[in-house]
Design an enzyme around this catalytic site. Structure first.
Site, PDB file in Angstrom:
ATOM      1  N   THR A   1       5.057  -3.338   5.359  1.00 54.24           N
ATOM      2  CA  THR A   1       4.870  -4.978   5.336  1.00 54.24           C
ATOM      3  C   THR A   1       3.711  -5.514   4.727  1.00 54.24           C
ATOM      4  O   THR A   1       3.619  -6.619   4.014  1.00 54.24           O
ATOM      5  CB  THR A   1       4.780  -5.332   6.943  1.00 54.24           C
ATOM      6  OG1 THR A   1       3.771  -4.387   7.771  1.00 54.24           O
ATOM      7  CG2 THR A   1       6.070  -5.306   7.485  1.00 54.24           C
TER       8      THR A   1
ATOM      9  N   HIS B   1      20.703  -4.989  -5.597  1.00 54.56           N
ATOM     10  CA  HIS B   1      19.357  -4.946  -4.821  1.00 54.56           C
ATOM     11  C   HIS B   1      19.367  -6.226  -4.250  1.00 54.56           C
ATOM     12  O   HIS B   1      18.595  -7.266  -4.885  1.00 54.56           O
ATOM     13  CB  HIS B   1      18.119  -4.561  -5.890  1.00 54.56           C
ATOM     14  CG  HIS B   1      18.181  -3.219  -6.291  1.00 54.56           C
ATOM     15  ND1 HIS B   1      17.500  -2.217  -5.779  1.00 54.56           N
ATOM     16  CD2 HIS B   1      18.975  -2.743  -7.292  1.00 54.56           C
ATOM     17  CE1 HIS B   1      18.008  -0.980  -6.465  1.00 54.56           C
ATOM     18  NE2 HIS B   1      18.548  -1.279  -7.361  1.00 54.56           N
TER      19      HIS B   1
ATOM     20  N   ARG C   1      15.470   2.824 -10.143  1.00 60.12           N
ATOM     21  CA  ARG C   1      16.079   2.602 -11.454  1.00 60.12           C
ATOM     22  C   ARG C   1      15.263   3.144 -12.627  1.00 60.12           C
ATOM     23  O   ARG C   1      15.962   3.384 -13.615  1.00 60.12           O
ATOM     24  CB  ARG C   1      16.063   1.037 -11.637  1.00 60.12           C
ATOM     25  CG  ARG C   1      17.185   0.355 -10.844  1.00 60.12           C
ATOM     26  CD  ARG C   1      18.233   0.774 -10.768  1.00 60.12           C
ATOM     27  NE  ARG C   1      19.407   0.076  -9.873  1.00 60.12           N
ATOM     28  CZ  ARG C   1      20.819   0.551  -9.930  1.00 60.12           C
ATOM     29  NH1 ARG C   1      21.030   1.648 -10.351  1.00 60.12           N
ATOM     30  NH2 ARG C   1      21.473  -0.044  -9.088  1.00 60.12           N
TER      31      ARG C   1
END
Length: 307
Positions: free
Chosen positions: A89, A113, A223
């Site tokens: 977070t 995504h 990626r």
């Protein structure tokens, strides 16, 4: 990468402008703000806005009034702790907005995504530029026999040249038809939303993409991986450079604890413990599948037969 004179003037105007702010800014990222960073033959990534920096991550983690802590070393240690223990977070407090130009087939992978805000150019409204992706010679390869969704060995140079010529001819023919359909302004005129259907998957599209730092790290981890398709990997490598400019402490922790780290399964960890205890363990005695055994060998830097 192709930019019109109007595009270049607009970018220069944005880069020439200056704004006074009390918010945190990052000089290394400001240096490339608005500037197109080339990718593939016609693509680019542009940073158009950002919020927060490494200190914002620390501030959120400590829920403090101050900007970070008393030293870079303390900030780096806390960020590394957060990364190592997957406390996500605090990283969500930073955001990045990009302008990306990319082939449609790359966009299809990218859009999976679902953790970003996206607004893409509409070919129902706009006429697309005559730009489509043609792979470089060293990217023309046969189908992999080990990976059903990947490439194998690169083909001979003369074969690659022929394939590239065929792809270029196919894309040009598609755009010829697209242009012809749009040019007809008579009673048989075709709407843009229909004309676009003849274009290939290699056609370049553009979008604005806004994402928080936590999800951007996840995107690049997947990626930039060697198993990702080379075209989207090219974009991920540019994003890694952007991350290093923007949040260098977070980037260093990301490389250390995620990007160049490894995760072992329960079974793989058991094999490693047995070997550290001096036991000789082979595939048959490991309890692992051939694929898991090969993955463990890769992590340990050992040579083994492909599963």
């Amino acid at each position: 990468m192709s930019l019109t004179d109007d595009d270049r003037r607009a970018i220069d105007e944005l880069r020439a402008a200056s704004h006074t702010t009390r918010r945190a800014t990052v000089p290394a990222l400001e240096a490339v703000l608005f500037e197109p960073l080339p990718v593939l033959d016609h693509g680019f990534v542009r940073v158009v806005d950002y919020m927060g920096d490494d200190a914002a991550v620390v501030q959120a983690a400590r829920v403090s009034y101050g900007k970070g802590t008393k030293s870079v070393r303390n900030d780096a240690g806390l960020i590394a702790y957060l990364m190592r223990h997957r406390h996500s977070t605090p990283f969500e407090m930073c955001e990045l907005k990009l302008h990306v130009k990319l082939p449609i087939f790359v966009a299809r992978q990218w859009i999976r995504h679902r953790t970003a805000n996206v607004n893409e150019i509409s070919a129902r409204y706009s006429i697309l530029d005559r730009e489509f992706y043609v792979p470089a010679d060293d990217q023309v390869a046969v189908q992999s026999t080990a990976n059903r969704q990947g490439r194998g060995d690169v083909v001979a140079e003369d074969v690659a040249d022929r394939v590239r010529t065929q792809i270029d001819a196919s894309g040009s023919a598609a755009f010829d038809l697209y242009d012809a359909l749009l040019a007809d302004d008579g009673p048989s005129a075709v709407a843009r939303e229909l004309a676009r259907t003849v274009l290939p998957l290699g056609t370049y599209t553009q979008w604005y993409w806004k994402i928080d730092l936590h999800n951007l790290l996840h995107f690049t981890a997947l990626r930039a991986d060697p198993h990702a398709q080379v075209e989207i990997r090219a974009y991920a490598e540019v994003l890694l450079n952007v991350l290093e400019r923007w949040v260098p402490l977070t980037f260093a922790a990301f490389v250390e604890h995620r990007l160049e780290a490894a995760t072992l399964s329960k079974g793989q960890l058991a094999v490693l413990r047995r070997r550290l205890a001096g036991e000789t363990v082979d595939l048959a005695a490991s309890g692992l599948s051939a694929r898991e055994w090969g993955e463990l060998a890769t992590v340990l830097g050992e040579v083994t037969e492909s599963p």
